[in-house]
Design a protein around this motif. Structure first.
Motif, PDB file in Angstrom:
ATOM      1  N   ALA A 105     -43.368  18.374  -4.146  1.00  0.00           N
ATOM      2  CA  ALA A 105     -43.142  19.082  -5.409  1.00  0.00           C
ATOM      3  C   ALA A 105     -42.227  20.253  -5.084  1.00  0.00           C
ATOM      4  N   PHE A 106     -41.508  20.745  -6.077  1.00  0.00           N
ATOM      5  CA  PHE A 106     -40.708  21.959  -5.851  1.00  0.00           C
ATOM      6  C   PHE A 106     -40.463  22.676  -7.172  1.00  0.00           C
ATOM      7  N   SER A 107     -40.132  23.954  -7.031  1.00  0.00           N
ATOM      8  CA  SER A 107     -39.548  24.754  -8.107  1.00  0.00           C
ATOM      9  C   SER A 107     -38.327  25.446  -7.512  1.00  0.00           C
ATOM     10  N   VAL A 108     -37.196  25.340  -8.201  1.00  0.00           N
ATOM     11  CA  VAL A 108     -35.972  26.030  -7.798  1.00  0.00           C
ATOM     12  C   VAL A 108     -35.569  26.933  -8.954  1.00  0.00           C
ATOM     13  N   CYS A 109     -35.452  28.235  -8.673  1.00  0.00           N
ATOM     14  CA  CYS A 109     -35.092  29.197  -9.715  1.00  0.00           C
ATOM     15  C   CYS A 109     -33.944  30.077  -9.241  1.00  0.00           C
ATOM     16  N   MET A 110     -33.138  30.546 -10.181  1.00  0.00           N
ATOM     17  CA  MET A 110     -32.027  31.438  -9.831  1.00  0.00           C
ATOM     18  C   MET A 110     -31.481  32.114 -11.093  1.00  0.00           C
ATOM     19  N   TRP A 111     -30.785  33.217 -10.861  1.00  0.00           N
ATOM     20  CA  TRP A 111     -29.957  33.825 -11.895  1.00  0.00           C
ATOM     21  C   TRP A 111     -28.540  33.315 -11.695  1.00  0.00           C
ATOM     22  N   MET A 112     -27.839  33.017 -12.779  1.00  0.00           N
ATOM     23  CA  MET A 112     -26.439  32.624 -12.640  1.00  0.00           C
ATOM     24  C   MET A 112     -25.621  33.072 -13.847  1.00  0.00           C
ATOM     25  N   LYS A 113     -24.342  33.220 -13.588  1.00  0.00           N
ATOM     26  CA  LYS A 113     -23.409  33.681 -14.617  1.00  0.00           C
ATOM     27  C   LYS A 113     -22.085  32.969 -14.401  1.00  0.00           C
ATOM     28  N   SER A 114     -21.576  32.324 -15.441  1.00  0.00           N
ATOM     29  CA  SER A 114     -20.315  31.608 -15.306  1.00  0.00           C
ATOM     30  C   SER A 114     -19.669  31.411 -16.670  1.00  0.00           C
ATOM     31  N   SER A 115     -18.363  31.391 -16.666  1.00  0.00           N
ATOM     32  CA  SER A 115     -17.630  31.033 -17.882  1.00  0.00           C
ATOM     33  C   SER A 115     -16.635  29.926 -17.558  1.00  0.00           C
ATOM     34  N   ALA A 116     -16.853  29.250 -16.426  1.00  0.00           N
ATOM     35  CA  ALA A 116     -15.926  28.207 -15.979  1.00  0.00           C
ATOM     36  C   ALA A 116     -15.935  27.021 -16.932  1.00  0.00           C
ATOM     37  N   SER A 117     -14.763  26.431 -17.107  1.00  0.00           N
ATOM     38  CA  SER A 117     -14.628  25.276 -17.987  1.00  0.00           C
ATOM     39  C   SER A 117     -13.540  24.351 -17.426  1.00  0.00           C
ATOM     40  N   PRO A 118     -13.677  23.028 -17.487  1.00  0.00           N
ATOM     41  CA  PRO A 118     -14.901  22.344 -17.917  1.00  0.00           C
ATOM     42  C   PRO A 118     -15.895  22.274 -16.759  1.00  0.00           C
ATOM     43  N   GLY A 119     -17.111  22.646 -17.041  1.00  0.00           N
ATOM     44  CA  GLY A 119     -18.169  22.578 -16.036  1.00  0.00           C
ATOM     45  C   GLY A 119     -18.121  23.728 -15.054  1.00  0.00           C
ATOM     46  N   MET A 120     -19.285  24.294 -14.746  1.00  0.00           N
ATOM     47  CA  MET A 120     -19.315  25.428 -13.811  1.00  0.00           C
ATOM     48  C   MET A 120     -19.372  24.967 -12.358  1.00  0.00           C
ATOM     49  N   GLY A 121     -19.578  23.655 -12.124  1.00  0.00           N
ATOM     50  CA  GLY A 121     -19.575  23.148 -10.766  1.00  0.00           C
ATOM     51  C   GLY A 121     -20.979  22.987 -10.207  1.00  0.00           C
ATOM     52  N   THR A 122     -21.130  23.249  -8.913  1.00  0.00           N
ATOM     53  CA  THR A 122     -22.365  22.960  -8.183  1.00  0.00           C
ATOM     54  C   THR A 122     -22.989  24.248  -7.656  1.00  0.00           C
ATOM     55  N   PRO A 123     -24.006  24.785  -8.343  1.00  0.00           N
ATOM     56  CA  PRO A 123     -24.667  25.985  -7.826  1.00  0.00           C
ATOM     57  C   PRO A 123     -25.284  25.763  -6.445  1.00  0.00           C
ATOM     58  N   PHE A 124     -25.892  24.580  -6.226  1.00  0.00           N
ATOM     59  CA  PHE A 124     -26.416  24.317  -4.885  1.00  0.00           C
ATOM     60  C   PHE A 124     -26.474  22.817  -4.633  1.00  0.00           C
ATOM     61  N   SER A 125     -26.435  22.464  -3.348  1.00  0.00           N
ATOM     62  CA  SER A 125     -26.617  21.065  -2.940  1.00  0.00           C
ATOM     63  C   SER A 125     -27.367  21.032  -1.620  1.00  0.00           C
ATOM     64  N   TYR A 126     -28.264  20.065  -1.516  1.00  0.00           N
ATOM     65  CA  TYR A 126     -29.040  19.867  -0.292  1.00  0.00           C
ATOM     66  C   TYR A 126     -28.828  18.433   0.173  1.00  0.00           C
ATOM     67  N   ALA A 127     -28.268  18.296   1.371  1.00  0.00           N
ATOM     68  CA  ALA A 127     -27.977  16.981   1.941  1.00  0.00           C
ATOM     69  C   ALA A 127     -28.821  16.771   3.190  1.00  0.00           C
ATOM     70  N   VAL A 128     -29.229  15.528   3.402  1.00  0.00           N
ATOM     71  CA  VAL A 128     -29.965  15.165   4.613  1.00  0.00           C
ATOM     72  C   VAL A 128     -29.222  14.009   5.277  1.00  0.00           C
ATOM     73  N   PRO A 129     -29.482  13.763   6.551  1.00  0.00           N
ATOM     74  CA  PRO A 129     -28.813  12.632   7.205  1.00  0.00           C
ATOM     75  C   PRO A 129     -29.023  11.338   6.426  1.00  0.00           C
ATOM     76  N   GLY A 130     -27.912  10.689   6.065  1.00  0.00           N
ATOM     77  CA  GLY A 130     -27.980   9.435   5.327  1.00  0.00           C
ATOM     78  C   GLY A 130     -28.043   9.570   3.824  1.00  0.00           C
ATOM     79  N   GLN A 131     -28.213  10.806   3.297  1.00  0.00           N
ATOM     80  CA  GLN A 131     -28.255  11.007   1.844  1.00  0.00           C
ATOM     81  C   GLN A 131     -27.656  12.375   1.502  1.00  0.00           C
ATOM     82  N   ALA A 132     -26.405  12.352   1.030  1.00  0.00           N
ATOM     83  CA  ALA A 132     -25.722  13.614   0.698  1.00  0.00           C
ATOM     84  C   ALA A 132     -26.277  14.233  -0.575  1.00  0.00           C
ATOM     85  N   ASN A 133     -26.878  13.410  -1.447  1.00  0.00           N
ATOM     86  CA  ASN A 133     -27.397  13.899  -2.727  1.00  0.00           C
ATOM     87  C   ASN A 133     -28.924  13.889  -2.742  1.00  0.00           C
TER      88      ASN A 133
END
Length: 285
Positions: A105-133
């Motif tokens: 189980a997990f909870s991921v929380c953060m404050w963020m601010k963006s006006s990027a368009s289109p799409g603000m992109g990737t606030p975070f990513s966690y990759a493991v061997p054999g699985q980038a997503n």
């Protein structure tokens, strides 16, 4: 703009003059290298090496600016900072020094601010061997924001690229793949069957600001986060609605993630991403 903020840092003019001189020297080095590249003085084999030197110099430059802005490091509590990603690049990012444990189980929380368009992109990513997503939060192109777990996707009902600070939380449990999404302390959506019975794998790489196509790299500028991010915390349990509300309104003693806690010592920045002072709920919008 940066230096108008620096002037309020309370540093003595002598120290500021010294650092300003060093920053000027670094800027001249960067410009010199950029000009050399543009004039074709370096062959293709040397271009990546020179670009690496430029990015390293930029990182050093921004770190000096950041040090000056915040004054003496000891004067700022460890969690009162934000990361700023001003440009859409494939080299500007931050890396969390700790990996994640196996999580059911997990909870991921953060404050963020963006006006990027289109799409603000990737606030975070966690990759493991054999699985980038393994665990990714992304808003790419004109798609809604999505959470990916082991390449399975849930669309999130966030509307946050309005240039204002927002608090977001995503909770998930492996049992039935149940997830909940909170924006500014209120539940905005929920669902189930998101990677059910798949525990989050340990021994991976946790990156802020970029989407990983390979372990710790393979960044794509079109998926880069543009904006500001703070108080990124991870728990290995589902937070209650009351706990999430308390985080978003600063109405209770701030919880820190028991897996990843937001602290300057836990995060390294690269490629010109910077750290600025930030106090949740005080300087919002």
């Amino acid at each position: 703009q940066h230096f108008s903020r620096l002037n309020a840092s309370g540093q003595g003019s002598n120290l500021k003059d010294i650092l300003q001189s060093k920053i000027d020297d670094l800027e001249r080095q960067v410009l010199s290298r950029v000009n050399s590249l543009e004039e074709g003085k370096f062959g293709p084999r040397n271009e990546s090496e020179e670009r690496g030197k430029i990015e390293s110099t930029l990182t050093s430059l921004h770190q000096r600016i950041s040090d000056l802005e915040k004054g003496q490091k000891d004067n700022r509590p460890a969690d009162r900072f934000q990361l700023t990603f001003p440009l859409r690049t494939n080299y500007m990012y931050a890396k969390v020094k700790k990996s994640l444990p196996e999580m059911y189980a997990f909870s991921v929380c953060m404050w963020m601010k963006s006006s990027a368009s289109p799409g603000m992109g990737t606030p975070f990513s966690y990759a493991v061997p054999g699985q980038a997503n393994e665990l990714v939060l992304i808003e790419w192109g004109n798609n809604p924001m999505e959470i990916l777990i082991n390449d399975k996707v849930a669309k999130l009902p966030f509307v946050i690229n309005d240039g204002k600070w927002h608090h977001i939380c995503v909770t998930w449990t492996t049992r039935d793949g149940v997830w909940e999404a909170y924006q500014d302390g209120t539940q905005a959506g929920s669902g189930e069957n998101l990677a059910p019975y798949h525990p989050i794998k340990p021994q991976g790489v946790l990156v802020l600001g970029q989407e990983q196509d390979t372990l710790g790299g393979g960044f794509d500028a079109t998926q880069a986060f543009v904006g500001e991010l703070a108080h990124f915390n991870v728990w290995d349990r589902k937070l209650s609605p009351g706990e999430v509300y308390g985080l978003a309104t600063c109405s209770s003693k701030a919880l820190a993630g028991n897996v990843i806690a937001w602290a300057e010592a836990n995060i390294d920045v690269y490629g010109g991403a910077t750290k600025w002072t930030f106090e949740a709920c005080r300087q919002l919008n």
